[in-house]
Write a protein that holds these residues in place. Structure first.
Motif, short mmCIF file in Angstrom:
data_model
loop_
_atom_site.label_atom_id
_atom_site.label_comp_id
_atom_site.label_asym_id
_atom_site.label_seq_id
_atom_site.Cartn_x
_atom_site.Cartn_y
_atom_site.Cartn_z
N LYS A 123 0.85 -1.20 0.00
CA LYS A 123 0.00 0.00 0.00
C LYS A 123 0.88 1.24 0.00
O LYS A 123 1.79 1.35 0.80
CB LYS A 123 -0.89 0.01 1.24
CG LYS A 123 -2.06 -0.95 1.15
CD LYS A 123 -3.05 -0.65 2.26
CE LYS A 123 -4.26 -1.57 2.17
NZ LYS A 123 -5.01 -1.43 0.93
N THR A 124 0.58 2.15 -0.90
CA THR A 124 1.36 3.39 -0.90
C THR A 124 0.97 4.26 0.30
O THR A 124 1.77 5.02 0.80
CB THR A 124 1.12 4.21 -2.18
OG1 THR A 124 -0.24 4.67 -2.20
CG2 THR A 124 1.40 3.38 -3.42
N GLY A 125 -0.29 4.14 0.73
CA GLY A 125 -0.77 4.98 1.83
C GLY A 125 -1.16 6.37 1.37
O GLY A 125 -1.63 7.17 2.17
N GLU A 184 6.19 10.82 0.12
CA GLU A 184 5.02 10.35 0.88
C GLU A 184 4.97 8.83 0.88
O GLU A 184 4.60 8.21 1.88
CB GLU A 184 3.72 10.94 0.31
CG GLU A 184 2.52 10.51 1.16
CD GLU A 184 1.26 11.32 0.92
OE1 GLU A 184 1.27 12.21 0.06
OE2 GLU A 184 0.27 11.06 1.63
N PHE A 185 5.33 8.23 -0.24
CA PHE A 185 5.38 6.76 -0.32
C PHE A 185 6.31 6.20 0.76
O PHE A 185 5.97 5.23 1.46
CB PHE A 185 5.86 6.36 -1.72
CG PHE A 185 6.18 4.91 -1.88
CD1 PHE A 185 5.20 3.95 -1.85
CD2 PHE A 185 7.50 4.50 -2.08
CE1 PHE A 185 5.50 2.60 -2.01
CE2 PHE A 185 7.82 3.16 -2.24
CZ PHE A 185 6.81 2.21 -2.20
N PHE A 191 3.03 1.61 7.91
CA PHE A 191 2.99 0.19 7.51
C PHE A 191 4.21 -0.61 7.98
O PHE A 191 4.44 -1.70 7.49
CB PHE A 191 2.85 0.08 5.98
CG PHE A 191 1.63 0.75 5.44
CD1 PHE A 191 0.37 0.25 5.71
CD2 PHE A 191 1.73 1.90 4.67
CE1 PHE A 191 -0.76 0.87 5.22
CE2 PHE A 191 0.60 2.53 4.17
CZ PHE A 191 -0.65 2.02 4.45
N ASN A 192 4.96 -0.03 8.90
CA ASN A 192 6.14 -0.71 9.44
C ASN A 192 7.07 -1.18 8.33
O ASN A 192 7.61 -2.28 8.38
CB ASN A 192 5.70 -1.89 10.32
CG ASN A 192 6.84 -2.39 11.18
OD1 ASN A 192 7.75 -1.62 11.52
ND2 ASN A 192 6.81 -3.67 11.52
N GLU A 193 7.22 -0.35 7.31
CA GLU A 193 8.13 -0.68 6.21
C GLU A 193 9.16 0.43 6.10
O GLU A 193 8.90 1.46 5.47
CB GLU A 193 7.35 -0.81 4.89
CG GLU A 193 6.42 -2.01 4.87
CD GLU A 193 6.02 -2.40 3.46
OE1 GLU A 193 6.36 -1.68 2.51
OE2 GLU A 193 5.34 -3.44 3.33
N PRO A 194 10.32 0.25 6.72
CA PRO A 194 11.35 1.28 6.63
C PRO A 194 11.72 1.58 5.17
O PRO A 194 11.52 0.74 4.29
CB PRO A 194 12.54 0.67 7.38
CG PRO A 194 11.93 -0.36 8.28
CD PRO A 194 10.74 -0.90 7.53
N ARG A 210 12.22 -1.71 3.09
CA ARG A 210 11.38 -2.40 2.12
C ARG A 210 11.04 -1.50 0.94
O ARG A 210 10.53 -1.95 -0.06
CB ARG A 210 10.06 -2.84 2.77
CG ARG A 210 10.22 -3.58 4.09
CD ARG A 210 10.88 -4.94 3.92
NE ARG A 210 10.16 -5.83 3.04
CZ ARG A 210 9.16 -6.62 3.42
NH1 ARG A 210 8.76 -6.60 4.66
NH2 ARG A 210 8.58 -7.43 2.55
N ARG A 211 11.29 -0.22 1.11
CA ARG A 211 10.94 0.75 0.06
C ARG A 211 12.13 1.65 -0.22
O ARG A 211 12.93 1.93 0.68
CB ARG A 211 9.77 1.63 0.51
CG ARG A 211 8.54 0.87 0.92
CD ARG A 211 7.45 1.81 1.39
NE ARG A 211 6.27 1.04 1.76
CZ ARG A 211 5.02 1.48 1.66
NH1 ARG A 211 4.79 2.70 1.22
NH2 ARG A 211 3.99 0.72 2.00
N ILE A 212 12.18 2.13 -1.45
CA ILE A 212 13.21 3.10 -1.79
C ILE A 212 12.61 4.11 -2.78
O ILE A 212 11.81 3.74 -3.63
CB ILE A 212 14.48 2.41 -2.37
CG1 ILE A 212 15.61 3.43 -2.56
CG2 ILE A 212 14.19 1.70 -3.69
CD1 ILE A 212 16.97 2.79 -2.87
#
Lengths: 143, 529
Positions: B25-27, B61-62, B70-73, B137-139
């Motif tokens: 989810k981008t949120g 924002e993502f 979302f607990n995704e650093p 988890r995201r970049i």
């Protein structure tokens, strides 16, 4: 912008400016390159750059930047990670260990006048100390 | 592209289990909706746009939503924007990036394209080590340049360079948004896509588009490999204190439930609150029906609407009145002049007045807000005042107005809201066309015409029901009047003896045709039947 004659005024009042002196002492700054490098890292606390790119960003000669880097690394304020086979090095400014003085330094240097004041102070201290181990502002500044 | 639904599927006697999609989810408000749930984990997403279109805001924002909600650093990689400016700008949206950094959920790295390209290709990359150290988890990589992705060296401007970059990110199982600066978008029909678009899993284009003298932001997903998404250009805003809000385009396909609910209830009537009008309609409007009230300014459309809303309140039914023409205070004042005090009904939660300024209206946002109100407030009655103002804002040509009207009608029908749509007809006397260039009257169930007719030296108000779907109704043109402190009422066809010295409408023909003439005395009896 510094108006004609203003620089002299700034230089005259700086030695008595205890805040500026405290900041310079706290940061362990010895010349303008130290200051500008520290300010660069405060704006970019985590960078991956080659030495040449770093020198280009701050606008000083490579050797001068290398000396300033060594001093920052010695204080423990900056952490560097090398990567064999790659030109980029990761530099991380340990902001938490800097304390409040770093924020004060940033605030002072947020205006051209403030930054120039500190640079003038550093230059004056260099000449008073007769420090010839590094060139500071008298070095070949690229700008 | 629309893939079949994932999950367990049978092919003959062999049962195959399809893996559930791992969606990230981008949120970002509204974006996951048009992405049908989010991005596929591990996707490489290009966000393309010219300067100032919102690429950096979307990317940041993502990362922020991922780390905070979302607990995704995540990791943000910058080439041009200095991190302190990014932190400052993010604070305007209420995103405390330094706090996330202190909590070990975010790292902001400043580097060059050249170093970044080398780093991502290396198995022992410093940058990716940093990402791994916080379990990223995201970049988000901001400021890539098409065809020079990687090091910017034109001698190595090959799709392979980007392919290597994508491979490096995929190896780390990072869901990556790459902000790409473009000079403009080529005409898709000419097929002049960027080579990088073929390699990326998802391509999102951000635009700022002129709307008359204003500018509107739009977002379009042009590709999303392996997942469904809502096609077309949706609008979005960058809202202080919030971030990006994406508004699904009004034209987007509606829920199938909405189409199924399109039929109105033929057994339940909704009273109009206008004395005499329900009798003409055989008892009132059908529940969930769509009624167009057409007339020139001052002919009584708003008065009828206010009585309709007040009647609902009197019966304990919730109503909304959406107006572009008059602000709330003006509506309340108008109501007071016909003896209606709406304030107590508003306070009781029976009436909600919604005003939106018609200038530079963002129709997707506007519709989304209306949809939200309808779902949450659950009105039984609604008034839209007026369609002509929407028409002025959206223009009679093109599809915007028609698509918007279609969507509103479908929304109201789905929720069984009996709705009046006011439309200002420019003709002073009579009416030669119901909606002029806005050819949507076929969509409505009922049409009520409000006319001025000139008889002698007097303008008199006429009401005609021109259409009422699935219902036998009185087709006579009837006189009506609006009385201060009392409102509108439809007069009886026969004027009681002695009540007035004027003739009743039935004694004329050609009223709506703008050429009223008295029936000859010999024809009077016949015409009354």
């Amino acid at each position: 912008m510094i108006f004609p004659g203003r620089r002299d005024v700034i230089q005259k009042i700086l030695p008595t400016d205890s805040v500026a002196l405290q900041l310079v002492e706290a940061a362990g700054l010895r010349d303008a390159c130290d200051l500008d490098l520290l300010l660069f890292f405060s704006r970019h606390p985590r960078v991956v750059l080659s030495s040449e790119q770093l020198a280009a960003y701050v606008g000083y000669e490579l050797a001068q930047v290398a000396r300033a880097l060594d001093r920052l690394l010695e204080t423990g304020l900056l952490r560097r990670t090398l990567n064999q086979g790659a030109s980029g090095r990761m530099y991380v400014l340990e902001v938490d260990s800097a304390g409040e003085w770093l924020e004060s330094l940033r605030r002072v240097c947020a205006t051209p006048d403030g930054r120039n004041s500190l640079k003038a102070l550093l230059k004056q201290r260099q000449s008073q100390n007769g420090d010839s181990s590094h060139r500071g502002l008298s070095g070949a500044r690229s700008s | 592209m629309a893939f079949p639904a994932h999950g367990r599927r049978d092919f003959g006697k062999v049962a195959l289990t399809m893996p559930e999609r791992d969606l990230v989810k981008t949120g970002i408000a509204g974006l996951d909706d048009i992405l049908a749930g989010g991005l596929l984990r591990g996707s490489v997403v290009l966000v393309e746009g010219t300067a100032g279109t919102g690429k950096t805001t979307l990317g940041v924002e993502f990362i922020y939503r991922g780390a905070a909600e979302f607990n995704e650093p995540g990791v943000i990689v910058l080439f041009e924007v200095s991190p302190d400016k990014l932190v400052r700008d993010a604070a305007l949206f209420g995103w405390d990036l330094p706090a996330l950094e202190r909590a070990g959920r975010l790292k902001i790295v400043f580097t060059t394209r050249q170093v970044f390209q080398q780093e991502v290709q290396q198995a022992d990359s410093l940058l990716l080590d940093e990402a791994a150290a916080i379990g990223a988890r995201r970049i988000f990589v901001d400021g890539l340049v098409p065809r020079t992705m990687g090091d910017g060296d034109t001698r190595r401007n090959t799709p392979e360079a980007f392919h290597l970059l994508a491979e490096g990110l995929q190896r780390e199982r990072l869901t990556a948004i790459l902000g790409v600066e473009v000079a403009g978008f080529p005409d898709a029909r000419l097929g002049a896509s960027l080579p990088e678009e073929f390699i990326a899993d998802t391509v999102i284009q951000l635009r700022t588009e002129p709307m008359e003298r204003a500018v509107q932001r739009s977002i379009e997903i042009v590709k999303a490999r392996g997942q469904d998404y809502r096609m077309g250009r949706h609008s979005f805003s960058i809202v202080d204190g919030k971030g990006i809000e994406v508004y699904r385009r009004v034209q987007a396909p509606r829920d199938s439930l909405r189409e199924e609910a399109a039929a109105f209830d033929p057994s339940t009537r909704v009273t109009t609150g206008v004395p005499g009008l329900d009798d003409l309609m055989g008892g009132g409007l059908f529940l969930g029906s769509t009624t167009l009230v057409v007339g020139i300014t001052g002919s009584g459309k708003s008065v009828m609407s206010l009585q309709y809303v007040a009647e609902g309140a009197r019966r304990g039914e919730r109503s909304i009145m959406l107006t572009l023409d008059e602000p709330r205070a003006q509506v309340l004042r108008n109501a007071a002049t016909i003896g209606i005090d709406l304030k107590p009904s508003i306070d009781k939660g029976l009436v909600r007045l919604v005003y939106d300024r018609p200038q530079e209206i963002e129709i997707d946002r506007h519709f989304l807000e209306l949809e939200k109100i309808v779902k949450e407030f659950r009105p039984r009655r609604a008034v839209i005042d007026s369609l002509s103002t929407y028409g002025s804002s959206l223009g009679p040509t093109g599809r915007s107005f028609r698509d918007f009207f279609h969507a509103v009608v479908a929304l109201m029908k789905e929720h069984q809201v009996t709705t009046l749509y006011n439309h200002e007809n420019p003709e002073l006397l009579g009416m030669s066309s119901v909606m002029g260039p806005y050819g949507v009257s076929s969509l409505v169930d009922n049409v009520v015409l409000l006319n001025w007719v000139e008889l002698g030296d007097t303008f008199r108000q006429a009401l005609t029901i021109a259409k009422m779907r699935a219902n036998a109704f009185d087709r006579t043109t009837r006189e009506c009047e609006i009385v201060n402190g009392q409102g509108m009422r439809v007069l009886p066809r026969e004027i009681p003896p002695g009540a007035t010295r004027r003739l009743a409408f039935w004694e004329y023909f050609g009223l709506v045709a703008r050429s009223p003439e008295r029936h000859p005395p010999s024809g009077l009896q016949g015409s009354r039947q």
